[in-house]
Write an enzyme that holds these catalytic residues in place. Structure first.
Site, mmCIF file in Angstrom:
data_model
loop_
_atom_site.group_PDB
_atom_site.id
_atom_site.type_symbol
_atom_site.label_atom_id
_atom_site.label_comp_id
_atom_site.label_asym_id
_atom_site.label_seq_id
_atom_site.Cartn_x
_atom_site.Cartn_y
_atom_site.Cartn_z
ATOM 1 C CD GLN B 89 19.574 50.671 27.305
ATOM 2 O OE1 GLN B 89 19.099 49.887 28.159
ATOM 3 N NE2 GLN B 89 20.274 49.254 26.972
ATOM 4 C CG HIS B 154 17.915 47.242 31.643
ATOM 5 N ND1 HIS B 154 18.709 46.241 32.153
ATOM 6 C CD2 HIS B 154 18.604 46.924 29.886
ATOM 7 C CE1 HIS B 154 19.382 44.570 30.931
ATOM 8 N NE2 HIS B 154 19.287 45.499 30.136
ATOM 9 C CD GLU B 247 11.614 35.267 29.953
ATOM 10 O OE1 GLU B 247 10.697 36.004 30.573
ATOM 11 O OE2 GLU B 247 12.476 34.170 30.632
ATOM 12 C CE1 TYR B 257 4.702 36.530 33.210
ATOM 13 C CE2 TYR B 257 4.025 37.889 35.340
ATOM 14 C CZ TYR B 257 3.867 36.795 34.605
ATOM 15 O OH TYR B 257 1.962 37.284 34.327
ATOM 16 C CE1 TYR B 268 23.376 41.190 26.659
ATOM 17 C CE2 TYR B 268 23.068 43.075 28.170
ATOM 18 C CZ TYR B 268 22.702 42.376 27.656
ATOM 19 O OH TYR B 268 21.548 43.408 27.204
#
Lengths: 153, 375
Positions: B89, B154, B247, B257, B268
């Site tokens: 990513q 991430h 979210e 949070y 996963y």
């Protein structure tokens, strides 16, 4: 043959149980460490949930991965056993450990170095899972197989 | 023989697992809009920003910064972009223009790059540079996530300016390091707030807390890929959750949070990440999605082209590929509509100066698609 399949399935269940509960424990120990309210009810509930969900709800069923790994490893061990003098429980223990080692080592290579099994994110976690494979293999190798005498090696 | 069929069954189960979510709600607006492809053949486009009414910059995750002028993609990438780590990513992620771009030509880029001391590790970087013609000059590193990570996932990597001119940077949890999101001595799972010279604002919430990094603004996040600031200063952020835990949050400085101590999603692998969904010291999301939609970008619509959508949040989503329009009232989501289901995975959404929407499709042949009101 049927007995052999039974033995294999029991060794598969042993490995899967140890792998799943290790992930559960990893998560709960950390939650406990930050003072989240982890009590015995939470532990039992989490364990039961993971045993079902990690084999049905995830992107891959953990029991399926272990099944493939152990099957390949045990077939290989059986071939090696033809000319090896290593006692079968130890040979299959090595095979089971190798199967789990392959799973925890190869999975990150396929997914950008991500450890998709949470319990496998640390070296200690990976080592534990290899031992889980060894225990399952030892169990399998400790039971008489087709063509063997009734002697327990 | 039955025994040897079991592996194949198992492989089949692996290949067939997963979930699909679809909606036909977009039919309601299909008569109102028209679409046109502005550019195609983009290599994993990730972020788009307008530098004038007719000109935009587009990042490609693979490492190029492209310019689209008057609806035409310049075939030559902008020079002077730093080398990036294009893996997983990671890559060239956000591009953001300075609020005074017309005067100073400054832009901000976020990207993943190998750690200089330990090249097997990598980190999220944020730089400032000046756009002169088709070249970036005067590079200045503003932020590097610490510690560096082994994983290529991430990163977060969204940027947004607060009204006071400080810069918010989202820094994801690195996947393998999720527990670090609850610790204040690192950048995993955080929003950080810095000045545009790289210094740290003195009024950040943790500047006086021992062992906390002073640049941290909020924590307990996962993979934050949507970040917008409303006109009243409200900060909305969305983050990829695990399965069933995406979210939308209203973010306040200093708040926790919850990730991964509280979550509505599961791993996963199917494993429970936490049995808890709430805690008195942790914030609840405004909304969560189960099944997941893989939110990938977000705008607060302020344009004139669709006046009935003003003040709505638009969230691009990768799974199954659509845009979620969220009507907000008193900072709460009161309505959700699924739009633009026909384009596949949508990596980002931006609003053009004329009020049209630009959808950015994901992948090796990414497209920029303009959505305008039908004439």
């Amino acid at each position: 043959m049927i007995k052999q399949i039974q033995t294999f399935l029991i060794s598969l269940i042993i490995a899967t149980f140890l792998v799943v509960t290790q992930t559960t424990a990893t998560n709960l120990i950390w939650l406990q460490s930050i003072n989240m309210p982890v009590d015995m009810q939470v532990v039992l509930s989490a364990m039961a949930t993971d045993l079902v969900d990690m084999n049905s709800r995830g992107a891959f069923p953990v029991i399926g991965l272990i099944f493939v790994g152990l099957l390949i490893a045990f077939i290989t061990a059986r071939i090696i056993a033809i000319w090896s003098s290593i006692k079968k429980p130890y040979l299959y223990a090595l095979a089971g450990g190798a199967a789990l080692l392959a799973i925890v080592a190869l999975m990150p290579l396929a997914f950008y170095n991500l450890d998709l099994i949470a319990g496998a994110r640390t070296v200690a976690g990976k080592a534990y899972l290899v031992v889980a494979g060894m225990i399952a293999g030892y169990y399998f190798g400790s039971h008489p197989q087709q063509g063997d005498s009734n002697e327990i090696h | 023989m039955k025994f040897t069929n079991l592996p194949m069954l198992c492989v089949s189960l692996v290949l067939c697992s997963g979930s699909v979510f679809s909606s036909d709600e977009s039919l309601a607006i299909e008569t109102e809009v028209e679409t046109e492809i502005l550019a195609e053949g983009l290599n994993h486009p990730w972020s788009v920003t307008f530098i004038s009414a007719d000109e935009m910059l587009v990042t490609e995750l693979s490492g190029d910064l492209r310019r689209v002028s008057n609806g035409r993609l310049n075939p030559r990438p902008i020079m002077g972009v730093p080398e990036v780590l294009f893996a997983g990513q990671g890559g060239l992620s956000e591009v953001l223009v300075d609020p005074n771009f017309a005067d100073n030509s400054l832009i901000y880029l976020s990207f993943s790059a190998p750690d200089t001391d330990k090249p097997k590790l990598n980190q999220l970087n944020v730089i400032q540079a000046r756009l002169e013609g088709n070249v970036l000059v005067d590079h200045k590193t503003l932020f590097q996530s610490d510690p560096p990570r082994r994983t290529a996932a991430h990163y977060g990597a969204r940027l947004a300016f607060l009204a006071d001119g400080t810069l918010l940077v989202t820094s994801g949890d690195g996947f393998n390091y999720r527990e670090q999101a609850q610790a204040l001595d690192n950048h995993f799972g955080k929003i950080v707030r810095i000045n545009t010279d790289g210094s740290i604002p003195e009024d950040n919430p943790f500047t006086n807390r021992p062992n906390a990094l002073p640049e941290i603004w909020s924590y307990g996040h996962r993979n934050l890929q949507g970040l917008v600031i409303a006109d009243d200063g409200t900060v909305y952020e969305h983050e990829h959750g695990p399965q069933g835990g995406d979210e939308l949050n209203l973010v306040l400085p200093g708040k926790n949070y919850g990730w991964p101590a509280i979550t509505y999603g599961v791993d996963y692998s199917g494993a429970m990440i936490s049995p808890f969904t709430e805690h008195p010291d942790m914030e609840q999301p405004l909304k969560y999605w189960d099944p997941s939609i893989a939110p990938s970008g977000m705008i607060l619509y302020r344009g004139d082209m669709f006046p009935h959508w003003q003040g709505n949040l638009f969230i691009s989503a990768l799974v199954p590929g659509d845009v979620r329009r969220l009507k907000m009232q008193d900072k709460q989501v009161v309505e959700e509509e699924t739009l633009f289901t026909e384009f596949g995975r949508i990596r980002n959404i931006v609003s053009a100066p004329d009020g049209s929407l630009i959808l950015v499709t994901d992948g090796e042949d990414g497209k920029l698609i303009r959505v305008s009101a039908k004439k």
